[in-house]
Structure formats: structure tokens, C-alpha cells
Design a protein around this motif. Structure first.
Motif, mmCIF file in Angstrom:
data_model
loop_
_atom_site.group_PDB
_atom_site.id
_atom_site.type_symbol
_atom_site.label_atom_id
_atom_site.label_comp_id
_atom_site.label_asym_id
_atom_site.label_seq_id
_atom_site.Cartn_x
_atom_site.Cartn_y
_atom_site.Cartn_z
ATOM 1 N N ILE A 8 93.644 52.380 31.055
ATOM 2 C CA ILE A 8 92.496 52.089 30.189
ATOM 3 C C ILE A 8 91.256 52.879 30.626
ATOM 4 C CG2 ILE A 8 93.325 49.778 29.576
ATOM 5 C CD1 ILE A 8 91.321 48.689 31.713
ATOM 6 N N LEU A 9 90.279 52.943 29.723
ATOM 7 C CA LEU A 9 89.023 53.616 30.007
ATOM 8 C C LEU A 9 88.049 52.639 30.673
ATOM 9 C CD1 LEU A 9 88.380 55.670 26.733
ATOM 10 C CD2 LEU A 9 89.772 56.264 28.728
ATOM 11 N N VAL A 10 87.450 53.085 31.767
ATOM 12 C CA VAL A 10 86.485 52.263 32.502
ATOM 13 C C VAL A 10 85.307 53.150 32.908
ATOM 14 C CG1 VAL A 10 88.287 50.725 33.401
ATOM 15 C CG2 VAL A 10 87.564 52.702 34.760
ATOM 16 N N VAL A 11 84.183 52.515 33.211
ATOM 17 C CA VAL A 11 83.014 53.241 33.724
ATOM 18 C C VAL A 11 82.500 52.498 34.954
ATOM 19 C CG1 VAL A 11 80.659 54.027 33.246
ATOM 20 C CG2 VAL A 11 82.394 54.167 31.465
ATOM 21 N N ASN A 12 82.111 53.255 35.952
ATOM 22 C CA ASN A 12 81.555 52.677 37.162
ATOM 23 C C ASN A 12 80.287 51.895 36.824
ATOM 24 O OD1 ASN A 12 79.620 52.820 39.572
ATOM 25 N ND2 ASN A 12 81.551 53.468 40.500
ATOM 26 N N ARG A 13 80.228 50.635 37.235
ATOM 27 C CA ARG A 13 79.107 49.769 36.876
ATOM 28 C C ARG A 13 77.766 50.325 37.375
ATOM 29 N NH1 ARG A 13 78.130 43.975 35.904
ATOM 30 N NH2 ARG A 13 75.900 43.718 36.258
ATOM 31 N N LYS A 14 77.779 50.873 38.589
ATOM 32 C CA LYS A 14 76.535 51.380 39.167
ATOM 33 C C LYS A 14 75.923 52.468 38.283
ATOM 34 C CE LYS A 14 74.787 53.283 43.524
ATOM 35 N NZ LYS A 14 75.146 53.767 44.871
ATOM 36 N N ASP A 15 76.784 53.359 37.766
ATOM 37 C CA ASP A 15 76.312 54.420 36.873
ATOM 38 C C ASP A 15 75.928 53.859 35.505
ATOM 39 O OD1 ASP A 15 76.864 56.222 38.892
ATOM 40 O OD2 ASP A 15 78.890 56.634 38.156
ATOM 41 N N LEU A 16 76.780 52.970 34.984
ATOM 42 C CA LEU A 16 76.582 52.409 33.645
ATOM 43 C C LEU A 16 75.210 51.749 33.512
ATOM 44 C CD1 LEU A 16 78.345 51.816 30.993
ATOM 45 C CD2 LEU A 16 78.650 49.538 31.967
ATOM 46 N N PHE A 17 74.847 50.957 34.525
ATOM 47 C CA PHE A 17 73.605 50.185 34.454
ATOM 48 C C PHE A 17 72.494 50.752 35.347
ATOM 49 C CE2 PHE A 17 76.241 46.196 33.273
ATOM 50 C CZ PHE A 17 76.136 46.507 31.919
ATOM 51 N N ASN A 18 72.675 52.017 35.794
ATOM 52 C CA ASN A 18 71.634 52.678 36.581
ATOM 53 C C ASN A 18 71.160 51.774 37.719
ATOM 54 O OD1 ASN A 18 69.761 54.623 37.365
ATOM 55 N ND2 ASN A 18 68.197 53.910 35.932
ATOM 56 N N ASP A 19 72.119 51.422 38.587
ATOM 57 C CA ASP A 19 71.814 50.530 39.717
ATOM 58 C C ASP A 19 71.154 49.222 39.266
ATOM 59 O OD1 ASP A 19 72.913 51.925 41.813
ATOM 60 O OD2 ASP A 19 71.103 53.091 42.192
#
Length: 203
Positions: A8-19
Motif C-alpha cells: 500500500i501507499l504510505v507517507v512518513n508522518r513527520k514529513d506529512l505534518f511538517n513535524d
């Protein structure tokens, strides 16, 4: 193949929400400045095994969540006991969707997102791509108040259709209901994401 072996497609939370500077709970519309900042990070998606992601809160799994409308009515569906996800049995939902997979024929994340959302509409309620009018991404949905929500983010689409073309192949798992928008809340017993969207978008 087990659903846990699905890639599945995922995105790193830290990048997604700008820390966490862009973190939110509830429905975030495309008019919010954070929407553009968050969706820009989707280009940095990764492909991971679903089973490894279910309890890894450092990543957000991308999930399509499409609101289906026909004139002044919105499609609501109720998950019956024949369905796979027992946590959702008996609950109403206004979002048709599911986890997103990589589509190698599409180069950019935007096209991959729309293809995934369209596939779910065909699988769940029989709609072909040619039946989808005014198909657009209108916002994001996030709920970090529970363990399931903390590992998912919803990409909220809206589409207009001819209601006569909507059906379910799974009458033992889904009951379809058309509701006037102003009467959506009265149905009650919604899953969390639908509750939040009705609160933030329709009220």
C-alpha cells in the motif's frame, strides 16, 4: 493473498505534518492553507506491506474516501454483518473507499490517487469511470484520537452520479441508502470519519 500482505501507499508522518506543525483532527478542506502543504508531501509516498503498517504510527496509510452525490442526495451505506471488518458492522458511512496501491502506469501521485478512488467506486457500487461527474479531491480527514485513526489519513473526494447507476454486488455486506443532505445527521450511528465530515462539511 492476505490483506496484510497487500502493498500500500504510505507517507512518513513527520514529513506529512511538517513535524506536527500541520497536524489536525477532523475534516480539512482544500481552502485551508495546510491542505496544500500536506498534499505536496504526498509526492514522497512509499510502498509498504500493510501488515507492517497497521501499528506503525510513524507512517500514515493513504485511504480514498469518496462522497457520492446525486442532485440533492448523498449516498450512505450501512455495513452489515457479512462484511469483512467487524469493527465497522452496523455503522453508517458516507465515504466509499479503501487503501491505495501503487499503479505503475500512472506517473504522478495525483493520478494514482484518482485511479485508486475510481477503482473502489467500481468495486463497491458498480460505477464505471465514465459515470463519474465533477470528480474532485475536496479535503483530508484525520483522527488521531484512536489507534486505527493514528495510522491512516483519508483523501476525501466528491463525485456526482446518476443514482440509477449505483448498485451493490454485496447485498449481504452493504445496504445502500440515499439521504437528503440536511437529513444526514438524523441517520446517526456513523463511523468516526463520516461523523467528522458531516460535522465539519455539512453542518
Amino acid at each position: 493473498m492476505s490483506k496484510f500482505d497487500e502493498m500500500i501507499l504510505v507517507v512518513n508522518r513527520k514529513d506529512l505534518f511538517n513535524d506536527e506543525a500541520h497536524a489536525f483532527n477532523g475534516f480539512l478542506s482544500q481552502s485551508d492553507a495546510r491542505f496544500n502543504e500536506i498534499t505536496k508531501t504526498l509526492d514522497d509516498y512509499e510502498i509498504k506491506r500493510r501488515g507492517d503498517m497497521e501499528e506503525d504510527e510513524s507512517y500514515k496509510q493513504l485511504v480514498s474516501y469518496t462522497i457520492v452525490e446525486s442532485e440533492d442526495e448523498t449516498l450512505v451505506y450501512k455495513r452489515l454483518t457479512g462484511g469483512g471488518e467487524s469493527r465497522l458492522h452496523g455503522l453508517h458511512s458516507i465515504g466509499v473507499g479503501g487503501h491505495m496501491n501503487d499503479i505503475e502506469s500512472e506517473e504522478n501521485i495525483k493520478e494514482k490517487m484518482f485511479e485508486n478512488a475510481a477503482r473502489e467506486l467500481q468495486e463497491e457500487i458498480g460505477l464505471e469511470k465514465k459515470d463519474l461527474n465533477a470528480f474532485e479531491l475536496i479535503g483530508l480527514i484525520n483522527d488521531d484520537t484512536n489507534e486505527v485513526g493514528r495510522v491512516h489519513i483519508g483523501l476525501v473526494f466528491k463525485v456526482n452520479v446518476d443514482k440509477e447507476k449505483v448498485f451493490t454486488n454485496e447485498e449481504d455486506t452493504l445496504q445502500l441508502i440515499w439521504s437528503k443532505r440536511e437529513e444526514l445527521k438524523e441517520l446517526g450511528n456513523y463511523e468516526t470519519w463520516s461523523e467528522l465530515i458531516i460535522r465539519d462539511l455539512y453542518e
